[in-house]
Motif scaffolding. Structure first.
Motif, PDB file in Angstrom:
ATOM      1  N   MET A 110       3.340  -3.863  71.314  1.00 18.72           N
ATOM      2  CA  MET A 110       4.652  -4.053  71.926  1.00 18.72           C
ATOM      3  C   MET A 110       5.746  -3.575  70.968  1.00 18.72           C
ATOM      4  SD  MET A 110       6.523  -7.568  73.198  1.00 18.72           S
ATOM      5  CE  MET A 110       5.346  -7.864  74.519  1.00 18.72           C
ATOM      6  N   ALA A 111       6.752  -2.937  71.514  1.00 17.20           N
ATOM      7  CA  ALA A 111       7.862  -2.465  70.688  1.00 17.20           C
ATOM      8  C   ALA A 111       8.619  -3.632  70.082  1.00 17.20           C
ATOM      9  CB  ALA A 111       8.811  -1.624  71.537  1.00 17.20           C
ATOM     10  N   THR A 112       9.083  -3.449  68.864  1.00 19.10           N
ATOM     11  CA  THR A 112       9.902  -4.458  68.199  1.00 19.10           C
ATOM     12  C   THR A 112      11.367  -4.234  68.554  1.00 19.10           C
ATOM     13  OG1 THR A 112      10.273  -3.108  66.224  1.00 19.10           O
ATOM     14  CG2 THR A 112       8.262  -4.477  66.274  1.00 19.10           C
ATOM     15  N   SER A 113      12.220  -5.216  68.204  1.00 25.33           N
ATOM     16  CA  SER A 113      13.655  -5.055  68.429  1.00 25.33           C
ATOM     17  C   SER A 113      14.185  -3.849  67.669  1.00 25.33           C
ATOM     18  CB  SER A 113      14.402  -6.326  68.010  1.00 25.33           C
ATOM     19  OG  SER A 113      14.161  -7.376  68.917  1.00 25.33           O
ATOM     20  N   ALA A 114      13.684  -3.645  66.449  1.00 29.06           N
ATOM     21  CA  ALA A 114      14.128  -2.489  65.661  1.00 29.06           C
ATOM     22  C   ALA A 114      13.754  -1.189  66.351  1.00 29.06           C
ATOM     23  CB  ALA A 114      13.524  -2.549  64.260  1.00 29.06           C
ATOM     24  N   ASP A 115      12.533  -1.120  66.902  1.00 27.86           N
ATOM     25  CA  ASP A 115      12.103   0.070  67.631  1.00 27.86           C
ATOM     26  C   ASP A 115      13.009   0.325  68.834  1.00 27.86           C
ATOM     27  OD1 ASP A 115       9.919   0.400  65.924  1.00 27.86           O
ATOM     28  OD2 ASP A 115       8.584  -0.785  67.202  1.00 27.86           O
ATOM     29  N   LEU A 116      13.260  -0.740  69.590  1.00 28.07           N
ATOM     30  CA  LEU A 116      14.068  -0.610  70.796  1.00 28.07           C
ATOM     31  C   LEU A 116      15.503  -0.228  70.471  1.00 28.07           C
ATOM     32  CD1 LEU A 116      12.647  -3.644  72.779  1.00 28.07           C
ATOM     33  CD2 LEU A 116      12.334  -1.225  73.328  1.00 28.07           C
ATOM     34  N   HIS A 117      16.004  -0.725  69.333  1.00 31.51           N
ATOM     35  CA  HIS A 117      17.377  -0.402  68.945  1.00 31.51           C
ATOM     36  C   HIS A 117      17.502   1.082  68.597  1.00 31.51           C
ATOM     37  CE1 HIS A 117      21.234  -2.236  68.464  1.00 31.51           C
ATOM     38  NE2 HIS A 117      21.427  -1.675  67.291  1.00 31.51           N
ATOM     39  N   ARG A 118      16.472   1.622  67.982  1.00 34.34           N
ATOM     40  CA  ARG A 118      16.484   3.064  67.691  1.00 34.34           C
ATOM     41  C   ARG A 118      16.440   3.878  68.984  1.00 34.34           C
ATOM     42  NH1 ARG A 118      13.438   1.406  63.101  1.00 34.34           N
ATOM     43  NH2 ARG A 118      11.476   1.518  64.274  1.00 34.34           N
ATOM     44  N   ARG A 119      15.596   3.466  69.910  1.00 35.05           N
ATOM     45  CA  ARG A 119      15.528   4.159  71.190  1.00 35.05           C
ATOM     46  C   ARG A 119      16.839   4.055  71.954  1.00 35.05           C
ATOM     47  NH1 ARG A 119      10.328   1.614  73.932  1.00 35.05           N
ATOM     48  NH2 ARG A 119      11.318   2.596  75.754  1.00 35.05           N
ATOM     49  N   ARG A 120      17.450   2.892  71.876  1.00 37.36           N
ATOM     50  CA  ARG A 120      18.738   2.689  72.545  1.00 37.36           C
ATOM     51  C   ARG A 120      19.778   3.685  72.051  1.00 37.36           C
ATOM     52  NH1 ARG A 120      22.141  -2.747  73.282  1.00 37.36           N
ATOM     53  NH2 ARG A 120      24.233  -1.845  73.475  1.00 37.36           N
ATOM     54  N   GLY A 121      19.841   3.883  70.745  1.00 35.29           N
ATOM     55  CA  GLY A 121      20.829   4.778  70.172  1.00 35.29           C
ATOM     56  C   GLY A 121      20.746   6.187  70.714  1.00 35.29           C
ATOM     57  N   ALA A 122      19.541   6.603  71.119  1.00 33.83           N
ATOM     58  CA  ALA A 122      19.342   7.958  71.631  1.00 33.83           C
ATOM     59  C   ALA A 122      19.467   8.052  73.140  1.00 33.83           C
ATOM     60  CB  ALA A 122      17.969   8.459  71.207  1.00 33.83           C
ATOM     61  N   ALA A 123      19.560   6.894  73.834  1.00 29.61           N
ATOM     62  CA  ALA A 123      19.505   6.933  75.294  1.00 29.61           C
ATOM     63  C   ALA A 123      20.645   6.199  76.003  1.00 29.61           C
ATOM     64  CB  ALA A 123      18.177   6.348  75.775  1.00 29.61           C
ATOM     65  N   VAL A 124      21.218   5.175  75.354  1.00 32.05           N
ATOM     66  CA  VAL A 124      22.220   4.320  76.008  1.00 32.05           C
ATOM     67  C   VAL A 124      23.610   4.698  75.525  1.00 32.05           C
ATOM     68  CG1 VAL A 124      22.999   1.943  76.370  1.00 32.05           C
ATOM     69  CG2 VAL A 124      20.545   2.447  76.208  1.00 32.05           C
ATOM     70  N   ALA A 125      24.553   4.777  76.432  1.00 39.84           N
ATOM     71  CA  ALA A 125      25.930   5.140  76.088  1.00 39.84           C
ATOM     72  C   ALA A 125      26.525   4.148  75.099  1.00 39.84           C
ATOM     73  CB  ALA A 125      26.794   5.187  77.350  1.00 39.84           C
ATOM     74  N   ARG A 126      27.261   4.676  74.126  1.00 39.46           N
ATOM     75  CA  ARG A 126      27.865   3.853  73.081  1.00 39.46           C
ATOM     76  C   ARG A 126      28.824   2.805  73.631  1.00 39.46           C
ATOM     77  NH1 ARG A 126      32.295   4.410  69.151  1.00 39.46           N
ATOM     78  NH2 ARG A 126      33.164   6.041  70.486  1.00 39.46           N
ATOM     79  N   GLY A 127      29.442   3.095  74.778  1.00 42.33           N
ATOM     80  CA  GLY A 127      30.412   2.162  75.354  1.00 42.33           C
ATOM     81  C   GLY A 127      29.814   0.880  75.886  1.00 42.33           C
ATOM     82  N   VAL A 128      28.478   0.831  76.029  1.00 41.24           N
ATOM     83  CA  VAL A 128      27.801  -0.390  76.469  1.00 41.24           C
ATOM     84  C   VAL A 128      27.363  -1.146  75.216  1.00 41.24           C
ATOM     85  CG1 VAL A 128      25.911  -1.359  77.820  1.00 41.24           C
ATOM     86  CG2 VAL A 128      26.987   0.791  78.536  1.00 41.24           C
ATOM     87  N   SER A 129      27.990  -2.279  74.959  1.00 39.93           N
ATOM     88  CA  SER A 129      27.688  -3.035  73.733  1.00 39.93           C
ATOM     89  C   SER A 129      26.868  -4.276  74.051  1.00 39.93           C
ATOM     90  CB  SER A 129      28.985  -3.437  73.026  1.00 39.93           C
ATOM     91  OG  SER A 129      29.757  -4.295  73.848  1.00 39.93           O
ATOM     92  N   SER A 130      26.313  -4.906  73.019  1.00 37.05           N
ATOM     93  CA  SER A 130      25.535  -6.134  73.165  1.00 37.05           C
ATOM     94  C   SER A 130      25.948  -7.132  72.101  1.00 37.05           C
ATOM     95  CB  SER A 130      24.034  -5.854  73.036  1.00 37.05           C
ATOM     96  OG  SER A 130      23.592  -4.971  74.047  1.00 37.05           O
ATOM     97  N   THR A 131      25.822  -8.405  72.421  1.00 37.51           N
ATOM     98  CA  THR A 131      26.210  -9.466  71.494  1.00 37.51           C
ATOM     99  C   THR A 131      25.261  -9.544  70.308  1.00 37.51           C
ATOM    100  OG1 THR A 131      27.251 -10.751  73.264  1.00 37.51           O
ATOM    101  CG2 THR A 131      26.595 -11.950  71.276  1.00 37.51           C
ATOM    102  N   ILE A 132      23.964  -9.436  70.580  1.00 39.11           N
ATOM    103  CA  ILE A 132      22.975  -9.492  69.508  1.00 39.11           C
ATOM    104  C   ILE A 132      22.131  -8.220  69.546  1.00 39.11           C
ATOM    105  CG2 ILE A 132      22.874 -12.014  69.429  1.00 39.11           C
ATOM    106  CD1 ILE A 132      20.287 -11.850  71.103  1.00 39.11           C
ATOM    107  N   SER A 133      21.415  -7.949  68.454  1.00 38.20           N
ATOM    108  CA  SER A 133      20.576  -6.748  68.378  1.00 38.20           C
ATOM    109  C   SER A 133      19.112  -7.045  68.671  1.00 38.20           C
ATOM    110  CB  SER A 133      20.693  -6.110  66.988  1.00 38.20           C
ATOM    111  OG  SER A 133      20.335  -7.034  65.978  1.00 38.20           O
ATOM    112  N   SER A 134      18.771  -8.309  68.931  1.00 33.59           N
ATOM    113  CA  SER A 134      17.410  -8.651  69.334  1.00 33.59           C
ATOM    114  C   SER A 134      17.225  -8.347  70.814  1.00 33.59           C
ATOM    115  CB  SER A 134      17.127 -10.124  69.071  1.00 33.59           C
ATOM    116  OG  SER A 134      17.080 -10.388  67.694  1.00 33.59           O
ATOM    117  N   TYR A 135      16.018  -7.972  71.205  1.00 32.67           N
ATOM    118  CA  TYR A 135      15.722  -7.606  72.589  1.00 32.67           C
ATOM    119  C   TYR A 135      14.828  -8.671  73.219  1.00 32.67           C
ATOM    120  CZ  TYR A 135      17.913  -3.100  71.900  1.00 32.67           C
ATOM    121  OH  TYR A 135      18.844  -2.109  71.661  1.00 32.67           O
ATOM    122  N   VAL A 136      15.209  -9.119  74.407  1.00 30.44           N
ATOM    123  CA  VAL A 136      14.537 -10.231  75.062  1.00 30.44           C
ATOM    124  C   VAL A 136      13.167  -9.806  75.583  1.00 30.44           C
ATOM    125  CG1 VAL A 136      14.673 -11.915  76.931  1.00 30.44           C
ATOM    126  CG2 VAL A 136      16.742 -11.242  75.693  1.00 30.44           C
TER     127      VAL A 136
END
Length: 429
Positions: free
Chosen positions: A1-27
């Motif tokens: 299973m992907a870790t939060s760190a893995d998902l955060h890296r993927r997010r940076g390449a795929a999700v628009a910067r204007g969409v923010s999140s309160t925490i960096s952990s992924y549910v």
């Protein structure tokens, strides 16, 4: 299973910067008032997805209803081929919302969409255009609702021009205006009459307790006086209960606290246990003033969301979640007041039911709008809480309010643990 760190890296390449999140952990999973991230870390949830999961995450009746509906059909568009659950949700809204008159409802997808349609209905029914809103208000992120939303950054910055015929008036904010409710209403009404004209007002639109603006609870008497003036002016009183509705404040709707009966009421967030659904409910003659085809949308009142809403309402009734919200306040308020007595930067503890807030200020300092806000300490406390496993949110025009929105099904043990983590977040590291 992907870790939060893995998902955060993927997010940076795929999700628009204007969409923010309160925490960096992924549910990974969530149940009731506890969330577990993909790394196995548990979080006490004092956010409820911004007052959405009032019945808790993955509430059993909601899960069962959604699963059963998916097996029957997922979508037809009510405007094409109607279905019973849409009608049943509207029947429930007629029974639950304030007022014993005949009502009608129309279903939509989001709170902003509900507010925008409430304005459309008000303008159509009255033949007027002006809409009165208030300081610190938050009504959504569409072009029209951004015009009604007060806070510039991050919501409005760079997105104008906005829709016209929106007029902002001073909100009753006891910590900052020093006025009683009647005086604050008289002041606001005087400005409406002077700058807008009573005969031009289609609607006065207000959150009974403000959400993003700082959980501002108006002084007693403010809302009833505004509602009375609105009726006399031939305009409509619209209550934006998107965050306050569905048992959150200790009643089904916050308007009930002072017996205010809106002409129209907008709902979303807590209505469907986590699925996207919103509504405008109001007096039958007002709602029916709009011609057939004038209201609607492809996904509005989606059958899966309607099934979830019916199960959510059933859960709220069976568990008496309005009483549960009052119990949360009974447990939390003394703890928060004791915390304020210990930390002078807590300028005010306020709220109702399970919609509670701490406003942080700089002790001894004041400005043109009352006590000097302290957004830096607010951010530091929130960060410390997040690091300890408590998920909470900040808000307020000045970014200096900590808001608590636990699911109404939270256990006493979970609530105690969350409050303890909040208390620790105020201690020097």
């Amino acid at each position: 299973m992907a870790t939060s760190a893995d998902l955060h890296r993927r997010r940076g390449a795929a999700v628009a910067r204007g969409v923010s999140s309160t925490i960096s952990s992924y549910v990974g999973t969530a149940s009731g008032a506890v969330m577990t991230d993909v790394d196995g870390r548990e979080w006490i949830d004092f956010s409820s997805g911004i007052a959405v999961t009032n019945v808790g995450n993955a509430a059993p009746k909601v899960v069962e209803a959604v699963r059963a509906q998916v097996e029957r059909f997922t979508h037809t568009c009510f405007m094409i081929a109607p279905y019973e659950s849409y009608v049943a949700v509207c029947e429930q809204l007629a029974a639950l919302t304030p007022g014993d008159f005949e009502k009608r409802s129309a279903l939509f997808n989001s709170g902003a969409e509900a507010v925008e349609n409430a304005v459309k209905i008000a303008r159509h029914a009255t033949g007027r255009q002006a809409v009165v809103v208030f300081d610190h208000a938050y009504h959504g992120r569409t072009n029209l609702t951004l015009a009604m939303t007060a806070k510039v950054m991050p919501y409005k910055q760079g997105f104008g021009p906005f829709a016209g015929e929106i007029y902002r008036m001073p909100m009753s904010y006891p910590l900052r205006d020093g006025r009683g409710g009647a005086d604050a209403a008289t002041y606001a009404i005087g400005l409406i009459e002077k700058h807008v004209g009573a005969g031009n007002v289609a609607a006065v639109l207000i959150e009974p307790i403000q959400g993003e603006g700082g959980f501002v609870v108006p002084a007693p008497g403010f809302l009833p006086a505004l509602a009375q003036w609105t009726k006399q002016a031939g305009a409509l009183f619209i209550a934006d209960e998107i965050q306050t509705g569905f048992c959150r404040t200790g009643a089904w709707f916050a308007s009930e606290d002072e017996g205010v009966v809106p002409d129209l009421i907008t709902t979303a967030k807590g209505i469907a246990g986590g699925l996207p659904l919103a509504a405008v409910t109001g007096r039958a003659e007002i709602m029916d003033a709009v011609h057939p085809g004038g209201l609607g949308g492809t996904y509005g009142g989606n059958p899966i969301a309607c099934a979830a809403a019916l199960a959510t309402i059933e859960t709220m009734r069976e568990l008496d979640l309005a009483a549960a919200a009052r119990r949360i306040a009974e447990i939390a308020m003394p703890r928060l007041q004791a915390l304020a007595a210990k930390h002078p930067q807590i300028g005010e503890v306020r709220g109702r039911g399970a919609m509670l807030a701490l406003e942080l200020v700089v002790p001894g300092e004041s400005g043109p709008n009352g006590p000097a806000p302290d957004p830096e300490t607010t951010a530091a406390v929130a960060k410390a809480a997040h690091e300890s496993g408590l998920l909470l949110l900040t808000c307020g025009t000045y970014g200096n309010v900590i808001r608590l929105l636990p699911p109404l099904v939270i256990s006493d043990t979970e609530l105690d643990r969350g409050l303890t983590l909040l208390e620790r977040a105020f201690e020097p590291s």
